[in-house]
Design a protein around this motif. Sequence first.
Motif, PDB file in Angstrom:
ATOM      1  N   TRP A  92      -2.487  -1.132  10.122  1.00 48.64           N
ATOM      2  CA  TRP A  92      -1.187  -1.147  10.798  1.00 48.64           C
ATOM      3  C   TRP A  92      -0.097  -0.543   9.938  1.00 48.64           C
ATOM      4  N   GLU A  93      -0.048  -0.962   8.683  1.00 47.64           N
ATOM      5  CA  GLU A  93       1.036  -0.524   7.809  1.00 47.64           C
ATOM      6  C   GLU A  93       0.973   0.989   7.599  1.00 47.64           C
ATOM      7  N   LEU A  94      -0.256   1.493   7.311  1.00 45.26           N
ATOM      8  CA  LEU A  94      -0.390   2.916   6.973  1.00 45.26           C
ATOM      9  C   LEU A  94      -0.133   3.805   8.188  1.00 45.26           C
ATOM     10  N   LEU A  95      -0.825   3.482   9.276  1.00 48.24           N
ATOM     11  CA  LEU A  95      -0.670   4.349  10.449  1.00 48.24           C
ATOM     12  C   LEU A  95       0.728   4.191  11.051  1.00 48.24           C
ATOM     13  N   GLY A  96       1.284   2.963  10.967  1.00 49.89           N
ATOM     14  CA  GLY A  96       2.657   2.760  11.436  1.00 49.89           C
ATOM     15  C   GLY A  96       3.625   3.598  10.631  1.00 49.89           C
ATOM     16  N   PHE A  97       3.396   3.686   9.326  1.00 49.42           N
ATOM     17  CA  PHE A  97       4.267   4.496   8.479  1.00 49.42           C
ATOM     18  C   PHE A  97       4.164   5.969   8.859  1.00 49.42           C
ATOM     19  N   ALA A  98       2.925   6.450   9.046  1.00 44.66           N
ATOM     20  CA  ALA A  98       2.752   7.850   9.454  1.00 44.66           C
ATOM     21  C   ALA A  98       3.458   8.096  10.780  1.00 44.66           C
ATOM     22  N   ALA A  99       3.296   7.159  11.724  1.00 44.10           N
ATOM     23  CA  ALA A  99       3.945   7.317  13.030  1.00 44.10           C
ATOM     24  C   ALA A  99       5.453   7.379  12.864  1.00 44.10           C
ATOM     25  N   LEU A 100       5.992   6.503  11.997  1.00 42.07           N
ATOM     26  CA  LEU A 100       7.440   6.471  11.798  1.00 42.07           C
ATOM     27  C   LEU A 100       7.944   7.798  11.235  1.00 42.07           C
ATOM     28  N   LEU A 101       7.215   8.344  10.241  1.00 42.23           N
ATOM     29  CA  LEU A 101       7.618   9.626   9.648  1.00 42.23           C
ATOM     30  C   LEU A 101       7.688  10.705  10.725  1.00 42.23           C
ATOM     31  N   VAL A 133       0.834  -1.201   0.000  1.00 45.39           N
ATOM     32  CA  VAL A 133       0.000   0.000   0.000  1.00 45.39           C
ATOM     33  C   VAL A 133       0.870   1.254   0.000  1.00 45.39           C
ATOM     34  N   LEU A 134       2.012   1.170   0.653  1.00 42.82           N
ATOM     35  CA  LEU A 134       2.886   2.346   0.697  1.00 42.82           C
ATOM     36  C   LEU A 134       3.470   2.620  -0.681  1.00 42.82           C
ATOM     37  N   THR A 135       3.941   1.579  -1.346  1.00 44.18           N
ATOM     38  CA  THR A 135       4.534   1.807  -2.674  1.00 44.18           C
ATOM     39  C   THR A 135       3.471   2.230  -3.664  1.00 44.18           C
ATOM     40  N   GLU A 136       2.287   1.572  -3.560  1.00 41.02           N
ATOM     41  CA  GLU A 136       1.263   1.865  -4.568  1.00 41.02           C
ATOM     42  C   GLU A 136       0.679   3.259  -4.375  1.00 41.02           C
ATOM     43  N   ARG A 137       0.508   3.680  -3.130  1.00 41.00           N
ATOM     44  CA  ARG A 137      -0.099   4.985  -2.859  1.00 41.00           C
ATOM     45  C   ARG A 137       0.941   6.039  -2.456  1.00 41.00           C
ATOM     46  N   TRP A 138       2.197   5.791  -2.699  1.00 41.04           N
ATOM     47  CA  TRP A 138       3.276   6.687  -2.249  1.00 41.04           C
ATOM     48  C   TRP A 138       3.025   8.152  -2.622  1.00 41.04           C
ATOM     49  N   PRO A 139       2.739   8.462  -3.900  1.00 36.42           N
ATOM     50  CA  PRO A 139       2.540   9.886  -4.252  1.00 36.42           C
ATOM     51  C   PRO A 139       1.415  10.522  -3.452  1.00 36.42           C
ATOM     52  N   GLN A 140       0.355   9.751  -3.173  1.00 41.61           N
ATOM     53  CA  GLN A 140      -0.750  10.316  -2.406  1.00 41.61           C
ATOM     54  C   GLN A 140      -0.366  10.577  -0.959  1.00 41.61           C
ATOM     55  N   LEU A 141       0.422   9.639  -0.387  1.00 39.22           N
ATOM     56  CA  LEU A 141       0.843   9.836   0.997  1.00 39.22           C
ATOM     57  C   LEU A 141       1.732  11.060   1.120  1.00 39.22           C
ATOM     58  N   VAL A 142       2.546  11.293   0.104  1.00 46.63           N
ATOM     59  CA  VAL A 142       3.519  12.382   0.207  1.00 46.63           C
ATOM     60  C   VAL A 142       2.928  13.698  -0.276  1.00 46.63           C
ATOM     61  N   PHE A 143       2.228  13.690  -1.434  1.00 47.88           N
ATOM     62  CA  PHE A 143       1.802  14.960  -2.028  1.00 47.88           C
ATOM     63  C   PHE A 143       0.297  15.195  -1.976  1.00 47.88           C
ATOM     64  N   GLY A 144      -0.467  14.212  -1.535  1.00 45.34           N
ATOM     65  CA  GLY A 144      -1.911  14.384  -1.489  1.00 45.34           C
ATOM     66  C   GLY A 144      -2.580  13.888  -2.750  1.00 45.34           C
ATOM     67  N   LEU A 145      -3.910  14.018  -2.750  1.00 45.32           N
ATOM     68  CA  LEU A 145      -4.711  13.377  -3.788  1.00 45.32           C
ATOM     69  C   LEU A 145      -4.551  14.032  -5.150  1.00 45.32           C
ATOM     70  N   SER A 146      -4.563  15.372  -5.185  1.00 45.32           N
ATOM     71  CA  SER A 146      -4.723  15.979  -6.504  1.00 45.32           C
ATOM     72  C   SER A 146      -3.615  16.950  -6.889  1.00 45.32           C
ATOM     73  N   TYR A 147      -2.450  16.839  -6.251  1.00 44.47           N
ATOM     74  CA  TYR A 147      -1.343  17.658  -6.734  1.00 44.47           C
ATOM     75  C   TYR A 147      -0.901  17.069  -8.064  1.00 44.47           C
ATOM     76  N   PRO A 148      -0.808  17.886  -9.138  1.00 46.25           N
ATOM     77  CA  PRO A 148      -0.521  17.313 -10.452  1.00 46.25           C
ATOM     78  C   PRO A 148       0.799  16.548 -10.467  1.00 46.25           C
ATOM     79  N   ALA A 149       0.762  15.309 -10.985  1.00 50.47           N
ATOM     80  CA  ALA A 149       1.926  14.429 -10.925  1.00 50.47           C
ATOM     81  C   ALA A 149       3.114  15.009 -11.674  1.00 50.47           C
ATOM     82  N   SER A 150       2.830  15.783 -12.731  1.00 54.80           N
ATOM     83  CA  SER A 150       3.947  16.339 -13.500  1.00 54.80           C
ATOM     84  C   SER A 150       4.695  17.407 -12.712  1.00 54.80           C
ATOM     85  N   GLU A 151       4.081  17.896 -11.627  1.00 53.33           N
ATOM     86  CA  GLU A 151       4.699  18.988 -10.864  1.00 53.33           C
ATOM     87  C   GLU A 151       5.315  18.506  -9.556  1.00 53.33           C
ATOM     88  N   TYR A 152       5.418  17.201  -9.338  1.00 53.32           N
ATOM     89  CA  TYR A 152       5.966  16.696  -8.078  1.00 53.32           C
ATOM     90  C   TYR A 152       7.372  17.211  -7.802  1.00 53.32           C
TER      91      TYR A 152
END
Lengths: 255, 431
Positions: B398-407, B91-110
């Motif tokens: 566990w994976e998602l919230l654990g990742f947020a906690a780790l960050l 889930v972290l790898t697949e949703r990585w851009p969303q976790l870091v930049f949010g839902l609708s930040y244009p991908a070309s502008e990351y």
Amino acid sequence: MAEATQMKVSDKVAITIDGMNKWYGSFHVLRDIDLTVYQGERIVICGPSGSGKSTLIRCINALEEHQQGKIEVDGTVLSSDLKNIDKIRSEVGMCFQHFNLFPHLTILENCTLAPIWVRKTPKKEAEETAMHFLEKVKIPEQADKYPGQLSGGQQQRVAIARSLCMKPRIMLFDEPTSALDPEMIKEVLDTMISLAEEGMTMLCVTHEMGFARQVANRVIFMDQGQIVEQNEPEEFFNNPKSDRTQLFLSQILGH
Amino acid sequence: MSDTSNTVAFVRTETIPQMPPPAAETGAIKWMRENLFASIPNAILTLVSAYVIYSILAGVLPWIFNGVWNAQTLAECREILDGTSGACFAVLTERWPQLVFGLSYPASEYWRPSLAFVLLFFAAAPVMFFDLPRKMLIITLFYPFITYWLLWGGTVLIPILAFAGFVAGYLVYQRFVAGSFAAGFFGGVIAAMIVWYIGGFLIPDGANQNAMLRPVASRDMGGFMLNMMLGVTCVSLSIPIGIVLALGRQSSMPLIKWICVVFIEFIRGVPLITLLFVASVMLAYFFPPESSVDLFLRVVIMITMFSAAYIAEVIRGGLAALPKGQYEAADSLGLDYAQAMRLIILPQALKISIPGIVNIAVGLFKDTTLVSVISMFDIVGMIRGPILSSTDWNGVYWELLGFAALLFFVTCYGISQYSQWLERRLATDHR
């Protein structure tokens, strides 16, 4: 010695205090103080604790406000005008019982801070002046240390050097040796004596009666906020006039 | 019996040389016997603790090392695991851009927020490590304007105008501050306002559309980026405001003093969540009807006010801890109020306050996750909302919230380590 020091006292007035009164709340700490200090004069102020002697000299550079009467320092009348207060403070040096060095600055920075920021002296020149005065108080080798690394006596000498760096015309000493070990009192007194020999106008609140005899040309005795007696040191110690003075002297000289 | 005990007189003629400690007082076995097995209860506690640590690790480590990093959905992940225990980090790898930049930040502008993040280190370094060359502060000076442009995009004229306003304000301040501080300060504020007002008309209407960087709206920002933006902005704003409030509270001018006291006491008495709801729903009433103040800005204002009030109280403690003699020494040398504060009082008071300020900064940074409550999609908002509610990843808590906690842990632990280094670096009192 006494004669030589007499010679240096001019008839130019350094400080005039005229009918000064001060209250802490309703407590009358200083009552009708009249005092004229001439340039080059060395005055020792003594008296029991709570007699207002520290408060008196702290009024001179406006660390304490007075409520009544006039104080004139070097031709500037002390009023609530901040410009006047800052002008007087930069002309009047002060040494405290607890040194009050700035612990976050090195010895050299302690000495150059006020000349650089108040007098706008270039940094290099301020450092040269500071080293000159640190040599004069005999601790140039400590310049890069912090105050916490020095002994009490050394700290007090730095405090004197720090005041001298502003080239003051008048020096105030508020019990400069009271917080020191006996071994260190002498080194501070020696510094003050050499300062006196150069003709600095000095007002010292101190209990060092040996110093008073050697250096002062006037001794003032205060009690309950009033000047009770003032005289030349010889007369003052050998032939005190008031009963209160006699009692005080017998208590501090009696052991 | 030596002969010294017979007579009172005694003279030492030579100093006893230093000797090494006995051999039994050193070594690892000695250490274990002293610290782990000193007595029978002590030994039992040691064994019990060792067993607890073992059971936790025995459960967690296989789960981590058995984790699946490549899968498209939770179902696929479970298929790969095939009944064995293991985390679904996919889930972290697949949703990585969303976790870091949010839902609708244009991908070309990351690249823009990433660059801003890298620049942050260069901008923060000269402030945090004052042994670095002072010239680096220029980066810090330009950083807010560059970052604004990078993150929000649009016309470059807006950050330039903002910068020009600050320059004008500073010049006017410099010109008048010698007369009185108040004249300089308010003159500077008015000058900046005038520049911004006039400049607002000079920016052409369609400037945002054909700008070099594509404009991105605040509502499109999210993920950990949003937490960083809020955290960095609010911490760097609230420390100076907190200092001003603390000094104001000590002021001898009653009006200033009471404004500061009322502000601090009011803000401290209100929960942050309430302030955030005010920001999202009610703050619009305080602005003119036609103006639309950005939600991000409103949240920044609220969090900054909140933490500034706390920081002010911490600094007030530092100010109160300074001996009165420091103020008197500064006064007796002829320093004016501003000089005495800047050169003597604040350096010492702030040094005392470092642990408290860092405590609040760390708390503030973690509190930025509260914006998820007012439907901003920060990292917690992203996890709670779009990711967990999607059919693909429904149930990977566990994976998602654990990742947020780790960050958050890594960031906050870093801040805390920095503050301890800073305290050691500034220790000059040799107590």
